[in-house]
Scaffold this active site. Structure first.
Site, mmCIF file in Angstrom:
data_model
loop_
_atom_site.group_PDB
_atom_site.id
_atom_site.type_symbol
_atom_site.label_atom_id
_atom_site.label_comp_id
_atom_site.label_asym_id
_atom_site.label_seq_id
_atom_site.Cartn_x
_atom_site.Cartn_y
_atom_site.Cartn_z
ATOM 1 N N GLU A 63 15.519 69.169 62.672
ATOM 2 C CA GLU A 63 14.790 67.906 62.737
ATOM 3 C C GLU A 63 13.650 67.948 63.739
ATOM 4 O O GLU A 63 12.570 67.433 63.468
ATOM 5 C CB GLU A 63 15.739 66.758 63.117
ATOM 6 C CG GLU A 63 14.940 65.484 63.391
ATOM 7 C CD GLU A 63 15.762 64.241 63.577
ATOM 8 O OE1 GLU A 63 16.967 64.337 63.841
ATOM 9 O OE2 GLU A 63 15.166 63.150 63.439
ATOM 10 N N ASP A 80 20.596 69.083 62.097
ATOM 11 C CA ASP A 80 20.318 67.907 62.915
ATOM 12 C C ASP A 80 21.032 68.127 64.249
ATOM 13 O O ASP A 80 22.260 68.101 64.308
ATOM 14 C CB ASP A 80 20.832 66.633 62.233
ATOM 15 C CG ASP A 80 20.227 65.391 62.861
ATOM 16 O OD1 ASP A 80 19.795 65.468 64.027
ATOM 17 O OD2 ASP A 80 20.203 64.343 62.188
ATOM 18 N N ILE A 82 21.268 66.343 67.032
ATOM 19 C CA ILE A 82 22.072 65.159 67.359
ATOM 20 C C ILE A 82 21.781 64.117 66.290
ATOM 21 O O ILE A 82 20.681 63.565 66.231
ATOM 22 C CB ILE A 82 21.742 64.572 68.756
ATOM 23 C CG1 ILE A 82 21.970 65.622 69.859
ATOM 24 C CG2 ILE A 82 22.606 63.334 69.010
ATOM 25 C CD1 ILE A 82 21.722 65.109 71.277
ATOM 26 N N ASP A 83 22.736 63.884 65.423
ATOM 27 C CA ASP A 83 22.597 62.788 64.461
ATOM 28 C C ASP A 83 23.216 61.558 65.123
ATOM 29 O O ASP A 83 24.360 61.596 65.580
ATOM 30 C CB ASP A 83 23.327 63.137 63.157
ATOM 31 C CG ASP A 83 23.130 62.022 62.137
ATOM 32 O OD1 ASP A 83 21.982 61.599 61.937
ATOM 33 O OD2 ASP A 83 24.145 61.567 61.565
ATOM 34 N N THR A 85 20.992 59.569 67.421
ATOM 35 C CA THR A 85 20.370 59.643 68.750
ATOM 36 C C THR A 85 20.403 58.297 69.464
ATOM 37 O O THR A 85 20.647 58.226 70.676
ATOM 38 C CB THR A 85 18.929 60.180 68.636
ATOM 39 O OG1 THR A 85 18.996 61.539 68.213
ATOM 40 C CG2 THR A 85 18.191 60.132 69.957
ATOM 41 N N ASP A 207 20.041 65.053 57.764
ATOM 42 C CA ASP A 207 21.042 63.984 57.932
ATOM 43 C C ASP A 207 22.233 64.184 56.990
ATOM 44 O O ASP A 207 23.359 63.869 57.331
ATOM 45 C CB ASP A 207 20.431 62.613 57.612
ATOM 46 C CG ASP A 207 19.284 62.236 58.520
ATOM 47 O OD1 ASP A 207 19.415 62.420 59.735
ATOM 48 O OD2 ASP A 207 18.254 61.735 58.003
#
Ligand code: IPD
Ligand code: CA
Ligand code: CA
Length: 254
Positions: A63, A80, A82-83, A85, A207
């Site tokens: 990402e 991703d 950190i999905d 955030t 995602d």
């Protein structure tokens, strides 16, 4: 390969858990609703170092710093760091590291790790889906006895009205809904039967790539809201459900 990815993703989760004073290390990307922290960048950097060497010639589609290459060709890690955030910044403890490995656009491996609950979701194409090593399955609950999760496609305001309209229609046919703020975990929630469906009008491949494979390998369905395949290279809508609810959208205005 799956075990190796899991080990690396677990280490990435340690970086998430080590976070301190996140507020001072956060900046807006495009708006106050679209944030990035030093930790998103650090986790992505870590994964970018560790993952591609596992598959020589693979590309890294993350990402925060996607390589300028098409993830639908050859081997590609879709990441991703950190999905969720915003949850991370606010201390809500509902965020995950998400890693998929695709070959020529077909998802082969998916790993989603919630470091707060120490929950490692994983799947290999054709090999079933697992939570901390134990097999998981979607529920067999019809929606009128179930709950659904949804996302607000917040970076695409043009979808707001349709999001609310579909939420209302599904709400009227279900027990309740949740907006939890991390799409990868929303998908894993369907995969292990905690929820019975999930939708969002616009998501990026990082995602949903790993989570959608986990749903499918857990016996569920994952597609666009129109029923088409999820793209590994472009934004699209996302619908995930158990088998009982998979066709319910045909009865609704989407
Ligand atoms: C977001 C989360 C959120 C969803 C957004 C995503 P991020 O990812 O998954 O639940 O509603 O559409 O972009 O920005 O936290 O990685
Ligand atoms: Ca995300
Ligand atoms: Ca993210």
């Amino acid at each position: 390969m799956l075990e190796t990815i899991i080990d690396i993703v677990r280490q990435a989760g340690e970086i998430v858990l080590s976070a301190r004073d996140i507020g001072s290390q956060t900046r807006e990307k495009t708006s106050a609703a679209d944030l990035v922290t030093e930790y998103d960048l650090a986790v992505e950097q870590f994964l970018k170092e560790k993952l591609p060497p596992l598959v020589p010639g693979s590309i890294f589609f993350g990402e925060e710093e996607a390589e300028n290459a098409d993830p639908s060709r050859g081997w590609a890690f879709i990441v991703d760091p950190i999905d969720g955030t915003t949850n991370f910044v606010r201390g809500l403890q509902q965020s995950a590291v998400s890693v998929a490995l695709a070959k020529d656009g077909a998802l082969e491996y998916g790993v989603v790790y919630d470091p707060y609950k120490n929950e490692m979701f994983s799947a290999r194409r054709g090999g079933g889906a697992f939570l901390n090593g134990a097999p998981i399955h979607v529920s067999d609950r019809p929606l009128d006895q179930g709950i659904f999760a949804m996302g607000t496609a917040l970076y695409r305001p043009e979808y707001f009205q349709r999001t609310m309209r579909l939420t209302e229609q599904l709400f009227r046919r279900s027990c309740d809904f949740r907006r939890m703020g991390a799409a990868a975990l929303d998908l894993c929630g369907v995969a292990c039967g905690r929820t019975d469906a999930f939708f969002e009008y616009s998501l990026s491949p990082w995602d949903y790539a790993a989570g959608s494979l986990i749903v499918i390998e857990a016996g569920g369905a994952a597609s666009t809201l129109e029923g088409g395949p999820l793209s590994v290279s472009r934004r699209c809508s996302c619908w995930a459900s158990n088998r009982v609810n998979r066709d319910i959208l045909k009865e609704l205005e989407v």
